[in-house]
Design a protein around this motif. Structure first.
Motif, PDB file in Angstrom:
ATOM      1  N   ASP A   1      20.384 -14.978  14.712  1.00 17.74           N
ATOM      2  CA  ASP A   1      21.825 -15.182  14.719  1.00 17.74           C
ATOM      3  C   ASP A   1      22.384 -14.575  15.997  1.00 17.74           C
ATOM      4  N   ILE A   2      23.418 -15.210  16.524  1.00 16.12           N
ATOM      5  CA  ILE A   2      24.139 -14.672  17.679  1.00 16.12           C
ATOM      6  C   ILE A   2      25.567 -14.406  17.216  1.00 16.12           C
ATOM      7  N   THR A   3      25.963 -13.144  17.212  1.00 15.37           N
ATOM      8  CA  THR A   3      27.329 -12.765  16.865  1.00 15.37           C
ATOM      9  C   THR A   3      28.125 -12.666  18.157  1.00 15.37           C
ATOM     10  N   VAL A   4      29.246 -13.364  18.204  1.00 17.56           N
ATOM     11  CA  VAL A   4      30.081 -13.381  19.398  1.00 17.56           C
ATOM     12  C   VAL A   4      31.414 -12.734  19.067  1.00 17.56           C
ATOM     13  N   SER A   5      31.799 -11.748  19.859  1.00 18.56           N
ATOM     14  CA  SER A   5      33.084 -11.084  19.707  1.00 18.56           C
ATOM     15  C   SER A   5      33.861 -11.258  21.010  1.00 18.56           C
ATOM     16  N   ILE A   6      35.055 -11.844  20.906  1.00 20.40           N
ATOM     17  CA  ILE A   6      35.892 -12.090  22.075  1.00 20.40           C
ATOM     18  C   ILE A   6      37.115 -11.191  21.955  1.00 20.40           C
ATOM     19  N   THR A   7      37.291 -10.288  22.913  1.00 22.35           N
ATOM     20  CA  THR A   7      38.353  -9.285  22.825  1.00 22.35           C
ATOM     21  C   THR A   7      39.282  -9.360  24.037  1.00 22.35           C
ATOM     22  N   GLY A   8      40.445  -8.730  23.904  1.00 26.12           N
ATOM     23  CA  GLY A   8      41.382  -8.637  25.012  1.00 26.12           C
ATOM     24  C   GLY A   8      42.242  -9.869  25.202  1.00 26.12           C
ATOM     25  N   LEU A   9      42.370 -10.691  24.163  1.00 28.77           N
ATOM     26  CA  LEU A   9      43.219 -11.873  24.266  1.00 28.77           C
ATOM     27  C   LEU A   9      44.677 -11.437  24.376  1.00 28.77           C
TER      28      LEU A   9
END
Length: 157
Positions: A43-51
């Motif tokens: 599994d690849i967990t993607v976290s996108i921050t700073g929006l």
């Protein structure tokens, strides 16, 4: 004058040889099936921050070749934004080399909006926080290896 009959095939040896060949073929087929079933998926967990806002959605793409990078996605997800962050999990991904990109689709029109010069008006990003210079990010800067265990990718703006 007696004629000796020539026997080209010894029937017992022929049957035994064919039986052995069939057994070997069956074992090869079974072995191939088990090796495919035993391929490790991660599994690849993607976290996108700073929006900058919670408006709209994130369009996230997973790419598995340089030729398709930023064009044809291997997998993709639409992610809701909460607390100026988006998180998703790509599941059952085989070992290999991958890259991730995202667009913060603030107006939810399903595409990246650009100005008259083609410069993006909406936020975007890639794995390894790769950024392009006078153009889109490059595969070599965004790629990462998946080698048999789950991976966490954080993209920060």
């Amino acid at each position: 004058m007696e004629q000796e009959s020539l026997q080209i095939f010894d029937n017992n040896k022929y049957v035994m040889t064919m039986s052995t060949i069939v057994k070997i073929l069956i074992l090869l087929i079974i072995n191939t099936s088990f090796s495919d079933a035993q391929e490790i998926k991660q599994d690849i967990t993607v976290s996108i921050t700073g929006l900058y806002s919670n408006r709209g959605q994130l369009l996230v793409g997973l790419y598995n070749t340089e030729e398709h990078f930023l064009d044809k996605r291997f997998k993709s997800e639409i992610v809701e934004i909460s607390n100026k962050t988006g998180t998703l999990v790509f599941t059952n991904i085989p070992k290999g080399t991958y890259a991730i990109s995202f667009i913060h689709d603030e107006n939810s029109n399903g595409k990246m909006d650009t100005n008259f010069l083609g410069i993006p008006k909406e936020d975007y990003g890639c794995s390894n926080n790769a950024r392009g210079t006078l153009g889109p990010p490059k595969w070599k800067d965004a790629k990462f290896e998946l080698k048999g265990q789950d991976k966490v990718i954080t993209i920060s703006l």
